[in-house]
Write a protein that holds these residues in place. Sequence first.
Motif, short mmCIF file in Angstrom:
data_model
loop_
_atom_site.label_atom_id
_atom_site.label_comp_id
_atom_site.label_asym_id
_atom_site.label_seq_id
_atom_site.Cartn_x
_atom_site.Cartn_y
_atom_site.Cartn_z
N GLY A 28 0.83 -1.20 0.00
CA GLY A 28 0.00 0.00 0.00
C GLY A 28 0.87 1.25 0.00
N ILE A 29 0.44 2.25 -0.73
CA ILE A 29 1.22 3.48 -0.86
C ILE A 29 0.36 4.65 -0.39
CG2 ILE A 29 2.64 4.87 -2.41
CD1 ILE A 29 2.28 2.58 -4.49
N ALA A 30 0.81 5.33 0.63
CA ALA A 30 0.09 6.51 1.13
C ALA A 30 0.12 7.60 0.06
CB ALA A 30 0.74 7.02 2.41
N ASP A 31 -0.94 8.39 0.01
CA ASP A 31 -1.03 9.47 -0.98
C ASP A 31 0.13 10.44 -0.89
OD1 ASP A 31 -3.37 8.44 -2.03
OD2 ASP A 31 -4.66 9.73 -0.83
N ASP A 32 0.66 10.65 0.31
CA ASP A 32 1.74 11.61 0.48
C ASP A 32 3.13 10.96 0.52
OD1 ASP A 32 1.41 10.33 2.92
OD2 ASP A 32 1.65 12.15 4.12
N HIS A 33 3.22 9.69 0.15
CA HIS A 33 4.51 8.99 0.15
C HIS A 33 5.45 9.69 -0.84
CE1 HIS A 33 7.56 5.93 -0.25
NE2 HIS A 33 6.99 5.24 0.73
N PRO A 34 6.67 10.03 -0.40
CA PRO A 34 7.57 10.78 -1.29
C PRO A 34 7.99 10.02 -2.55
CG PRO A 34 8.72 10.08 0.71
CD PRO A 34 7.26 9.77 0.90
N TYR A 35 7.88 8.70 -2.53
CA TYR A 35 8.27 7.90 -3.69
C TYR A 35 7.08 7.25 -4.38
CZ TYR A 35 12.86 8.66 -1.75
OH TYR A 35 13.99 9.26 -1.27
N ARG A 36 5.91 7.79 -4.13
CA ARG A 36 4.69 7.23 -4.71
C ARG A 36 4.80 7.07 -6.23
NH1 ARG A 36 -0.47 6.40 -3.18
NH2 ARG A 36 -2.02 6.35 -4.83
N ASP A 37 5.22 8.11 -6.94
CA ASP A 37 5.33 8.04 -8.40
C ASP A 37 6.31 6.96 -8.83
OD1 ASP A 37 3.48 10.08 -8.63
OD2 ASP A 37 4.97 11.63 -9.04
N TRP A 38 7.45 6.87 -8.14
CA TRP A 38 8.47 5.87 -8.47
C TRP A 38 7.89 4.47 -8.29
CZ3 TRP A 38 10.90 1.65 -6.57
CH2 TRP A 38 12.11 1.27 -7.15
N ILE A 39 7.26 4.24 -7.14
CA ILE A 39 6.69 2.92 -6.86
C ILE A 39 5.62 2.56 -7.88
CG2 ILE A 39 5.35 1.57 -5.19
CD1 ILE A 39 6.75 3.32 -2.98
N GLU A 40 4.74 3.50 -8.19
CA GLU A 40 3.68 3.23 -9.16
C GLU A 40 4.26 2.95 -10.55
OE1 GLU A 40 1.12 6.64 -8.73
OE2 GLU A 40 -0.09 5.63 -7.20
N THR A 41 5.32 3.65 -10.91
CA THR A 41 5.94 3.41 -12.22
C THR A 41 6.50 2.00 -12.32
OG1 THR A 41 6.49 5.74 -12.55
CG2 THR A 41 7.82 4.12 -13.77
N TYR A 42 7.30 1.61 -11.33
CA TYR A 42 7.97 0.31 -11.41
C TYR A 42 7.06 -0.86 -11.03
CZ TYR A 42 12.05 2.91 -12.57
OH TYR A 42 12.94 3.74 -13.22
N ALA A 43 5.97 -0.58 -10.33
CA ALA A 43 4.99 -1.63 -10.02
C ALA A 43 3.94 -1.73 -11.12
CB ALA A 43 4.31 -1.34 -8.69
N GLY A 44 3.90 -0.74 -11.99
CA GLY A 44 2.88 -0.67 -13.02
C GLY A 44 3.02 -1.73 -14.09
N GLU A 45 1.94 -1.93 -14.77
CA GLU A 45 1.86 -2.96 -15.82
C GLU A 45 2.92 -2.78 -16.90
OE1 GLU A 45 -1.45 -4.26 -19.08
OE2 GLU A 45 -2.19 -3.67 -17.11
N ASP A 46 3.16 -1.54 -17.32
CA ASP A 46 4.14 -1.30 -18.38
C ASP A 46 5.54 -1.76 -17.98
OD1 ASP A 46 2.20 -0.24 -20.03
OD2 ASP A 46 2.75 1.85 -19.64
N PHE A 47 6.00 -1.32 -16.80
CA PHE A 47 7.36 -1.71 -16.41
C PHE A 47 7.43 -3.17 -16.02
CE2 PHE A 47 11.31 -2.11 -14.15
CZ PHE A 47 12.16 -1.43 -15.00
N GLN A 48 6.38 -3.70 -15.44
CA GLN A 48 6.37 -5.13 -15.12
C GLN A 48 6.53 -5.95 -16.41
OE1 GLN A 48 6.38 -6.74 -12.02
NE2 GLN A 48 6.83 -4.66 -11.33
#
Length: 109
Positions: A28-48
């Motif tokens: 789970g990623i908090a909305d204010d997590h400083p690395y939210r964009d990074w985590i979403e990018t590398y966990a996302g379908e495209d990078f996976q």
Amino acid sequence: GDLLDLHVALAPCVIGYAEIGARLAAEGIADDHPYRDWIETYAGEDFQGVAKAARQQLDTLAERSLTEHRFSDLAGLFAKASRLEADFWQMGLDAGGGEGPFSRDSRSN
């Protein structure tokens, strides 16, 4: 080196980031997590998908040219690339004052 050497050297970044991103996203990623964009990018379908293709390419290259002798050399190459990747992240943590859950101070406790 050859193409297998290159893919082994890139694996800690390409495959590693996908693994780290997926594991962090699963927590789970908090909305204010400083690395939210990074985590979403590398966990996302495209990078996976990129990481899955990288693993498949690595397997294909290994099937063609991996030998017992080369395995030892490639394991050393992977270990060195992994250390360099870890050092890259540590450099950022150190530049940021070394605070946080992965700082040198918190790891020595």
